[in-house]
Design a protein around this motif. Sequence first.
Motif, PDB file in Angstrom:
ATOM      1  N   GLU A  93      54.665 -66.546 -55.150  1.00 26.30           N
ATOM      2  CA  GLU A  93      54.548 -65.733 -56.137  1.00 26.30           C
ATOM      3  C   GLU A  93      53.864 -64.496 -55.981  1.00 26.30           C
ATOM      4  O   GLU A  93      54.195 -63.445 -56.483  1.00 26.30           O
ATOM      5  N   LEU A  94      52.653 -64.662 -55.112  1.00 23.07           N
ATOM      6  CA  LEU A  94      52.108 -63.216 -54.967  1.00 23.07           C
ATOM      7  C   LEU A  94      52.816 -62.411 -54.078  1.00 23.07           C
ATOM      8  O   LEU A  94      52.502 -61.093 -54.185  1.00 23.07           O
ATOM      9  N   THR A  95      53.408 -62.971 -53.138  1.00 22.29           N
ATOM     10  CA  THR A  95      54.322 -62.081 -52.244  1.00 22.29           C
ATOM     11  C   THR A  95      55.349 -61.360 -53.187  1.00 22.29           C
ATOM     12  O   THR A  95      55.700 -60.234 -52.815  1.00 22.29           O
ATOM     13  N   ARG A  96      56.083 -62.045 -54.083  1.00 26.12           N
ATOM     14  CA  ARG A  96      56.854 -61.359 -54.904  1.00 26.12           C
ATOM     15  C   ARG A  96      56.374 -60.419 -56.001  1.00 26.12           C
ATOM     16  O   ARG A  96      57.116 -59.456 -56.138  1.00 26.12           O
ATOM     17  N   ALA A  97      55.222 -60.586 -56.260  1.00 25.95           N
ATOM     18  CA  ALA A  97      54.478 -59.576 -57.153  1.00 25.95           C
ATOM     19  C   ALA A  97      54.148 -58.331 -56.519  1.00 25.95           C
ATOM     20  O   ALA A  97      54.057 -57.171 -57.146  1.00 25.95           O
ATOM     21  N   GLY A  98      54.441 -58.383 -55.060  1.00 28.47           N
ATOM     22  CA  GLY A  98      53.958 -57.175 -54.454  1.00 28.47           C
ATOM     23  C   GLY A  98      55.306 -56.323 -54.327  1.00 28.47           C
ATOM     24  O   GLY A  98      55.342 -55.055 -53.701  1.00 28.47           O
ATOM     25  N   ASP A  99      56.390 -56.632 -54.734  1.00 29.27           N
ATOM     26  CA  ASP A  99      57.742 -56.061 -54.778  1.00 29.27           C
ATOM     27  C   ASP A  99      57.563 -54.665 -55.662  1.00 29.27           C
ATOM     28  O   ASP A  99      57.450 -54.613 -56.695  1.00 29.27           O
ATOM     29  N   GLY A 100      57.629 -53.667 -55.077  1.00 24.66           N
ATOM     30  CA  GLY A 100      57.524 -52.134 -55.679  1.00 24.66           C
ATOM     31  C   GLY A 100      58.430 -51.818 -56.703  1.00 24.66           C
ATOM     32  O   GLY A 100      58.215 -51.155 -57.487  1.00 24.66           O
ATOM     33  N   THR A 101      59.466 -52.713 -56.955  1.00 26.59           N
ATOM     34  CA  THR A 101      60.566 -52.459 -57.876  1.00 26.59           C
ATOM     35  C   THR A 101      60.154 -53.234 -59.279  1.00 26.59           C
ATOM     36  O   THR A 101      60.892 -52.798 -60.188  1.00 26.59           O
ATOM     37  N   LEU A 102      59.151 -53.942 -59.244  1.00 29.59           N
ATOM     38  CA  LEU A 102      58.864 -54.685 -60.464  1.00 29.59           C
ATOM     39  C   LEU A 102      58.067 -53.728 -61.435  1.00 29.59           C
ATOM     40  O   LEU A 102      57.255 -52.683 -61.113  1.00 29.59           O
ATOM     41  N   ASN A 103      58.330 -54.211 -62.775  1.00 28.53           N
ATOM     42  CA  ASN A 103      57.516 -53.243 -63.741  1.00 28.53           C
ATOM     43  C   ASN A 103      56.595 -54.136 -64.253  1.00 28.53           C
ATOM     44  O   ASN A 103      56.171 -55.128 -63.873  1.00 28.53           O
ATOM     45  N   ASP A 104      55.781 -53.536 -65.572  1.00 26.93           N
ATOM     46  CA  ASP A 104      54.574 -54.160 -65.988  1.00 26.93           C
ATOM     47  C   ASP A 104      55.062 -55.682 -66.667  1.00 26.93           C
ATOM     48  O   ASP A 104      54.413 -56.560 -66.694  1.00 26.93           O
ATOM     49  N   THR A 105      56.417 -55.556 -67.213  1.00 23.90           N
ATOM     50  CA  THR A 105      56.797 -56.853 -67.840  1.00 23.90           C
ATOM     51  C   THR A 105      56.986 -57.824 -66.811  1.00 23.90           C
ATOM     52  O   THR A 105      56.555 -59.272 -66.959  1.00 23.90           O
TER      53      THR A 105
END
Length: 412
Positions: A93-105
Amino acid sequence: MRISTSQFYNQNIQTMDNQQSQLGTYYQQLSSGTALTTPADNPLAAAQAVQLTMTSATLTQYQSNQNSALSSLQLEDKTLSSVTNTMTTIVSELTRAGDGTLNDTDRASIAQALQGYRSQLLNLANTSDGAGNYLFSGFQATTAPFTNAVGGGVNYQGDNGIREAQVTDTRQVATNDSGSSVFLTVPAVGTSPVAASAASNTGTGLIGAPSITNPAIATNADNYTITFGGTPAAPTYTVTDNTAVPPTTTAATAFNANTPIALGSGMQVAIKGAPAPGDTFSVTPATTPQNSSVFATLDAIISALQQPANNNPTATATQSNALTTAVSRFQNSLTNVTVVQASVGGREQELQALQTTTRTNSTQTQSNLADLTGVDMVTAITKFEQTQSALQAAQQTFVKMQGMSLFQYIGG
């Protein structure tokens, strides 16, 4: 030689009494299956039997201790497997959170998922056995080891006590691990230093994971602070070794994002982006308290992911640095749990080997005791029947001899 009537009676009665007594002894041996009914039967064998009985009782107690210890370790092993699985999912999950395409939501959704995983970890850390004893409370077995702390992290209510079971004459085996050693500390060996940025940074500098260039250098375990100065157009940095006495600071050096920053002579770290004057970064040993608590690490990253960062380069850099820090800390904690679980597995294997040895010794002791005290049924039955026949013959002879008298012949 003259034999008086009284002698005749006494001799025959004594003979029959002896035979009757011997017959009773054989009967008792046959009914009980034990050759040693009293120590007088065989004093030497009786002494040996006492020793073997004591040895058998001791081995039985060791078997009980081994079974109990193994049961406790198996429960801990199972719990740590669940902890490892949960932590591995968190790292993903931490690795996925580092995806630059994600937004605040998206990041807020990940934070909510991490909150659920944190609750799972807390429940696992407070696991108890069927008797209500908590696995990770040390000697405070009836006290739940972890409670949530105000402001993040947890309070540890247990202690560092290690419960041990006596499993052989010369061996004690630890049957638990304290919660602080599993969830609040990490080993110095096999873990990596942790890089972090200050929350007050205003630039967009991104710090990476430190790399060891020479493992033999002792200063790799020191606490470093990197402070930026100069101007936005011409930034500089200094490196302070806070562990040295007194602390030492390098001369200001021009910053180049493509050149790693040396930390002593055995470690370096890369900083990308554009740090602002006054920004600071740190590199600390994995064993530092702020790096080693699983729950504090989770709370910090959950809080960071809940902060808005869309279209805000500084906030985005702060989140990215927080993720880098969290991943390093979590990997170190995961390494620690793996080391503890390996130790538990080693103790399980040792106990299983001891169980086999103890069972073998117990069986041999029981066999020796049976050989020493047991009755040879064939021999005992033969002697019983022989003695019984001899007693019957003596009784019949005595009855006939009672009727013999000189007066019978005179009267005849």
